[in-house]
Design an enzyme around this catalytic site. Structure first.
Site, PDB file in Angstrom:
ATOM      1  N   GLN B  33       0.814  -1.212   0.000  1.00 54.12           N
ATOM      2  CA  GLN B  33       0.000   0.000   0.000  1.00 54.12           C
ATOM      3  C   GLN B  33       0.850   1.267   0.000  1.00 54.12           C
ATOM      4  O   GLN B  33       2.065   1.217   0.148  1.00 54.12           O
ATOM      5  CB  GLN B  33      -0.954  -0.021   1.210  1.00 54.12           C
ATOM      6  CG  GLN B  33      -0.270  -0.289   2.550  1.00 54.12           C
ATOM      7  CD  GLN B  33      -1.179  -0.921   3.597  1.00 54.12           C
ATOM      8  OE1 GLN B  33      -2.396  -0.821   3.519  1.00 54.12           O
ATOM      9  NE2 GLN B  33      -0.584  -1.569   4.588  1.00 54.12           N
ATOM     10  N   HIS B  64      -8.489   2.381  20.160  1.00 51.09           N
ATOM     11  CA  HIS B  64      -7.664   1.341  20.783  1.00 51.09           C
ATOM     12  C   HIS B  64      -8.195   0.886  22.133  1.00 51.09           C
ATOM     13  O   HIS B  64      -8.117  -0.297  22.466  1.00 51.09           O
ATOM     14  CB  HIS B  64      -6.208   1.817  20.864  1.00 51.09           C
ATOM     15  CG  HIS B  64      -5.586   1.929  19.503  1.00 51.09           C
ATOM     16  ND1 HIS B  64      -4.911   3.039  19.074  1.00 51.09           N
ATOM     17  CD2 HIS B  64      -5.593   1.072  18.453  1.00 51.09           C
ATOM     18  CE1 HIS B  64      -4.511   2.858  17.820  1.00 51.09           C
ATOM     19  NE2 HIS B  64      -4.916   1.674  17.416  1.00 51.09           N
ATOM     20  N   ASP B 139       0.506 -13.035   6.559  1.00 43.70           N
ATOM     21  CA  ASP B 139      -0.911 -13.002   6.203  1.00 43.70           C
ATOM     22  C   ASP B 139      -1.780 -13.495   7.362  1.00 43.70           C
ATOM     23  O   ASP B 139      -1.653 -14.646   7.798  1.00 43.70           O
ATOM     24  CB  ASP B 139      -1.102 -13.877   4.958  1.00 43.70           C
ATOM     25  CG  ASP B 139      -2.545 -13.947   4.517  1.00 43.70           C
ATOM     26  OD1 ASP B 139      -3.374 -13.174   5.049  1.00 43.70           O
ATOM     27  OD2 ASP B 139      -2.860 -14.777   3.639  1.00 43.70           O
ATOM     28  N   GLY B 140      -2.679 -12.650   7.836  1.00 46.59           N
ATOM     29  CA  GLY B 140      -3.537 -12.992   8.962  1.00 46.59           C
ATOM     30  C   GLY B 140      -4.464 -14.163   8.673  1.00 46.59           C
ATOM     31  O   GLY B 140      -4.741 -14.983   9.554  1.00 46.59           O
ATOM     32  N   ASP B 157      -8.109  -5.823  13.647  1.00 50.50           N
ATOM     33  CA  ASP B 157      -7.869  -4.373  13.629  1.00 50.50           C
ATOM     34  C   ASP B 157      -7.374  -4.054  12.215  1.00 50.50           C
ATOM     35  O   ASP B 157      -6.200  -3.855  11.975  1.00 50.50           O
ATOM     36  CB  ASP B 157      -6.819  -4.066  14.698  1.00 50.50           C
ATOM     37  CG  ASP B 157      -6.426  -2.594  14.736  1.00 50.50           C
ATOM     38  OD1 ASP B 157      -7.006  -1.800  13.976  1.00 50.50           O
ATOM     39  OD2 ASP B 157      -5.518  -2.258  15.509  1.00 50.50           O
ATOM     40  N   THR B 159      -7.753  -2.424   8.019  1.00 51.15           N
ATOM     41  CA  THR B 159      -8.170  -1.303   7.184  1.00 51.15           C
ATOM     42  C   THR B 159      -9.567  -1.615   6.634  1.00 51.15           C
ATOM     43  O   THR B 159     -10.170  -2.634   6.984  1.00 51.15           O
ATOM     44  CB  THR B 159      -7.158  -1.086   6.039  1.00 51.15           C
ATOM     45  OG1 THR B 159      -6.964  -2.337   5.368  1.00 51.15           O
ATOM     46  CG2 THR B 159      -5.818  -0.615   6.577  1.00 51.15           C
ATOM     47  N   ASP B 160     -10.076  -0.747   5.774  1.00 55.76           N
ATOM     48  CA  ASP B 160     -11.427  -0.925   5.235  1.00 55.76           C
ATOM     49  C   ASP B 160     -11.519  -2.146   4.301  1.00 55.76           C
ATOM     50  O   ASP B 160     -10.512  -2.586   3.754  1.00 55.76           O
ATOM     51  CB  ASP B 160     -11.833   0.332   4.455  1.00 55.76           C
ATOM     52  CG  ASP B 160     -11.886   1.563   5.351  1.00 55.76           C
ATOM     53  OD1 ASP B 160     -12.353   1.445   6.492  1.00 55.76           O
ATOM     54  OD2 ASP B 160     -11.457   2.638   4.907  1.00 55.76           O
TER      55      ASP B 160
END
Lengths: 278, 278
Positions: B33, B64, B139-140, B157, B159-160
């Site tokens: 990104q 948070h 990679d989650g 948690d 990003t969009d």
């Protein structure tokens, strides 16, 4: 050609919200301010005064429901209600949904706001022609001074304090409001953003607290207001708005307010509590 | 010369928030990104990914605290916690304030986010070097698949969903999360704005509800996120996060979260209820 409205948020102007505009419906200098009603892509038509977004078709429900139903469902039998400011008519629309209300006075200083909102924002201004509504064009400070012991609920639906509405925030005005209320009357005002303007919020809340036996703050999430999270201060002679028996609140078709929200909105995040605590 | 950051909010881009910038601290194309950390006048330093504000020094506490303390004060004894995404380290910082936590794994796909946040946002990333924290760059989705029955709490948690994080919203990923949790484990994710993106919120909530015995949504007021009012979805195998006994929550020095907020945040405005009801 793309047209965008740029709203310099707050006085310091280090942040600005921008809205893509489809059409400018009206733009004029009134006796008091720069008035515009524009049609935007995301929020539909919106009222803009001195460059600040006041209300929009898409999110007005939050503000108008919360500023009206919290005091009107706190008072057991509100008959006579005064709105100071609120020339768009949104608060009047919500107030007149309460069957106990016999008369709702709108005291707006700028007749052009009322006129243009009637023309271009009928979804919001629709109740201004209701026979129970009296529209008075004039100075709210003077009006309140001249009407003693008269209103069960007084709603101060003003622009920001750095504007013609400065005199509607705090001190002497709240004393006059106290006297304009009946013996168990309730006052409510929009009181800005504790995130960006903690000092303003602190002062206004403390001014109300010095005058009313019960003073409480609640918050509502309003997308087009700076920070999206707005404070309202309730000053009450008798009833605690945060302690209403919500099982007794009759059903009403709303989009934000619910009896459970009536309780929960008074639970303040820690930093907001800190702003208003001594 | 005035420099302003313009954030095109949401995909449709009919609204944009703008921030006056004092200095650009870093700007780079990472493997995944466009990363920037800029210092702004009103919000201080902020992390911006693909043009979207992720976190800022001034308002990060809301996000948070709420994404961490709601699940960690719901679970009676959280020992092992996984954060998927969250490379700024803010969630890890809050998690490690809970004395029961023995290990907190951060699984972030973009190593540059971790590296630059350590450098430029130390107030947020400060706990990433704690001995109880393990930072795994990868990679989650894969990580969760490979760790079964291991975590008491999993925090997504991200990003969009219109970004590299798309696979972290809904369906199959939530099944893998369920299996990666211990038998009384709790999952939480940031799930966007019900005001602007009702369809996204509806789908994500319904996907979670199809998998977890207890699924609840709460809201928090975050000034720098579109609309200022953000949803979080909790999926739980056993404990209901909205029904915790708040008298048992130990004191913690916070700026947004309080035990009373823990309850009140689950009370949803009517339009939000409507978004997630069948």
């Amino acid at each position: 050609m793309d047209l965008w409205l740029k709203e310099m948020q707050l006085e310091d102007a280090g942040i600005a919200m921008t809205y893509k505009v489809k059409e400018t419906l009206v733009r004029k200098k009134t006796q008091f301010q720069d008035l515009a009603i524009v049609d935007t892509e995301v929020f539909g038509r919106m009222l803009v005064l001195d460059g600040i977004v006041q209300t929009t078709i898409k999110d007005e429900f939050v503000y108008h429901e919360m500023i009206s139903h919290i005091p009107l469902f706190t008072h057991p039998n509100p008959k006579k209600v005064l709105v100071v400011g609120g020339g768009d008519g949104g608060a009047i629309r919500e107030i007149l949904r309460h069957p106990s209300v016999e008369k709702a006075v709108l005291c707006e200083i700028d007749g052009d706001v009322v006129e243009e909102c009637k023309k271009y924002l009928p979804e919001i201004s629709c109740a201004l022609d209701d026979p129970r509504c009296e529209v008075f064009i004039g100075d709210g400070i003077k009006y309140v001074k001249e009407h003693k012991n008269e209103f069960d609920v007084i709603i101060v639906d003003s622009t920001d304090p750095f504007s013609i509405a400065e005199g509607l925030f705090g001190g002497n005005f709240y004393k006059d409001i106290y006297e304009s209320l009946t013996e168990d009357g309730i006052f409510i005002a929009q009181t800005e953003t504790p995130f960006y303007l903690p000092e303003t919020v602190k002062k206004v809340f403390s001014d109300a607290k010095a005058i009313f036996p019960v003073t409480k703050m609640f918050m509502a999430a309003i997308p087009t207001y700076p920070g999206g999270y707005w404070s309202f201060t309730v000053g009450s002679k008798k009833y605690d708005p945060s302690q209403v028996d919500i099982t007794k609140i009759p059903e009403m078709d709303t989009k934000y307010y619910t009896p459970e929200i009536h309780k929960a909105c008074f639970v303040l995040p820690k930093y907001v509590q800190d702003v208003i605590s001594e």
